[in-house]
Enzyme design. Structure first.
Site, short mmCIF file in Angstrom:
data_model
loop_
_atom_site.label_atom_id
_atom_site.label_comp_id
_atom_site.label_asym_id
_atom_site.label_seq_id
_atom_site.Cartn_x
_atom_site.Cartn_y
_atom_site.Cartn_z
N GLU A 241 0.81 -1.04 0.05
CA GLU A 241 0.07 0.02 0.01
C GLU A 241 0.90 1.18 0.03
OE1 GLU A 241 -3.68 0.18 2.26
OE2 GLU A 241 -2.35 1.81 3.63
N ARG A 267 5.08 33.46 -16.55
CA ARG A 267 4.45 34.49 -15.55
C ARG A 267 5.53 35.69 -15.44
NH1 ARG A 267 -0.27 37.21 -13.90
NH2 ARG A 267 -0.10 37.61 -11.44
N GLN A 278 15.19 34.49 -6.95
CA GLN A 278 15.64 33.20 -6.29
C GLN A 278 14.56 32.82 -5.38
OE1 GLN A 278 18.96 34.05 -3.91
NE2 GLN A 278 20.54 33.89 -5.44
#
Length: 385
Positions: A241, A267, A278
């Site tokens: 799992e 953007r 940065q």
């Protein structure tokens, strides 16, 4: 790690189908609805039979190959709840039956599990319990040629839609780890009832419910493994799992990273692409580092488990590393996208909500740290001569 041509083709096939799923994931998340048609597409692909023997309709793939295919599911499918339900079915029911079920149980149920024509779940946690299941209150009392089960279970993933449920119940003295057994209980068995779907923070398209057992009679043939082997079965299931579930998260992290890189390069703010700054670029670098670290731990642990090695420490570290990396990745993406990341339209806030669950299910982060501390000897005083 290097993949063969056949493994790459399987990965790409899952990638192609998964890309057609979850196109309405934002709307489904808001409504909390399960994607039945998406499930059928995964079934047609053969996803649910990946690691199981061909005689049951499976594809007989090893653990790393199965994980590579599931990573593709996480990469391309934006419906995290559907992916979570798929892994729950494959592991909690399929792995348990394939490894521990009798020949008769496998003949009767495993082909349908592989085909996805039934949906599986397992019921372990109880309302008053948590990660420690040894005080389990749900009982299975021998009666003639069968057992009678009584009790209740909480947080049953796939519970509202499951056709077969593996119920873990106490068959011996309270608190005895060797007194828990596993039973296959089909939906519709008299005395078995499933509560209403539970509304929750994330993974809203993967239905969750309580389970109630009131004098539920099951034949002895529905005992999975030997009496008292419940914890052994659950241990094996939980290893799978963690590896299969969190490799889906690895795919999601990879997709999220690529999306953030693209956004940062397009953007513009204050006359520069935001990737120039940065504060953004370093955050994305950290996301990439988390992806590669998660990949190493997931596949390294899988190879060790497949080779028969002891992965007790590896599983705990893998679960801790990947689950917390996924939360960091999702939070970073929301912050990088700013106001857009905070809106539901972009789906990133949903991924953040989904990611939190990974620090809780399959053993909380706190439990993993406690386990690792114990393995390091920190719970024992150092004898000084």
């Amino acid at each position: 790690m290097a993949w063969s041509r056949e493994q790459q083709e399987l990965h790409d096939a899952v990638l192609a189908v998964a890309a057609t799923l979850g196109t309405d994931h934002v709307e489904r998340d808001a409504a909390g609805t399960f994607d039945t048609e998406g499930w059928k597409k995964l079934a047609e692909l053969g996803l649910f039979g990946l690691p199981f023997a061909e005689q049951y309709g499976g594809l007989a793939q090893d653990l790393p190959t199965t994980m590579y295919a599931l990573e593709a599911l996480g990469t391309a499918c934006r419906d995290g709840g559907l992916s979570f339900s798929a892994v729950t079915h494959l592991v909690s029911t399929g792995v348990a039956l394939h490894r521990f079920g009798s020949a008769e149980l496998k003949r009767r149920y495993l082909p349908d599990v592989c085909a996805g024509s039934v949906i599986g779940a397992h019921a372990v946690t109880e309302p008053a319990g948590g990660s420690d299941i040894t005080p389990m209150r749900t009982t299975a009392v021998p009666d003639g040629d069968g057992f009678v089960l009584n009790g209740s279970k909480a947080f049953v993933s796939n519970g509202p839609i499951a056709d077969v449920i593996l119920v873990y119940a106490r068959t011996g003295k309270l608190g005895n780890p060797a007194a828990i057994s596993t039973f296959l209980v089909p939906r519709g068995t008299p005395g078995l009832s499933v509560g209403q779907p539970v509304d929750k923070m994330g993974l809203r398209t993967s239905p969750l419910a309580e389970l109630f057992l009131d004098d539920v009679r099951v034949p002895r043939a529905n005992l999975v493994g030997s009496p008292g082997a419940g914890l052994l079965i659950l241990d094996a299931v939980m290893k799978w799992e963690i590896l299969c579930g969190f490799v889906v998260n690895l795919g999601e992290m990879r997709h999220r990273l690529d999306r953030c890189v693209q956004y940062a390069r397009t953007r513009r703010q204050f006359g520069q692409h935001i990737g120039h700054y940065q504060s953004i670029s370093h955050r994305i670098v950290d996301m990439g580092t988390d992806v590669e670290t998660a990949r190493m731990w997931l596949y390294g642990t899988a190879r060790k488990l497949a080779a028969g090695g002891n992965v007790t420490t590896d599983i705990a570290r893998t679960k801790l590393i990947v689950s917390e990396s996924n939360v960091r990745s999702a939070l970073a993406a929301v912050q990088i996208f700013g106001g857009y990341g905070y809106t539901t339209e972009y789906g990133l806030e949903k991924e953040l909500r989904n990611s939190v669950s990974g620090t809780i299910y399959s053993g909380t982060s706190e439990i993993q740290r406690e386990r690792l501390a114990a393995l390091m000897g920190l719970h024992r005083p150092l004898e000084v001569s």
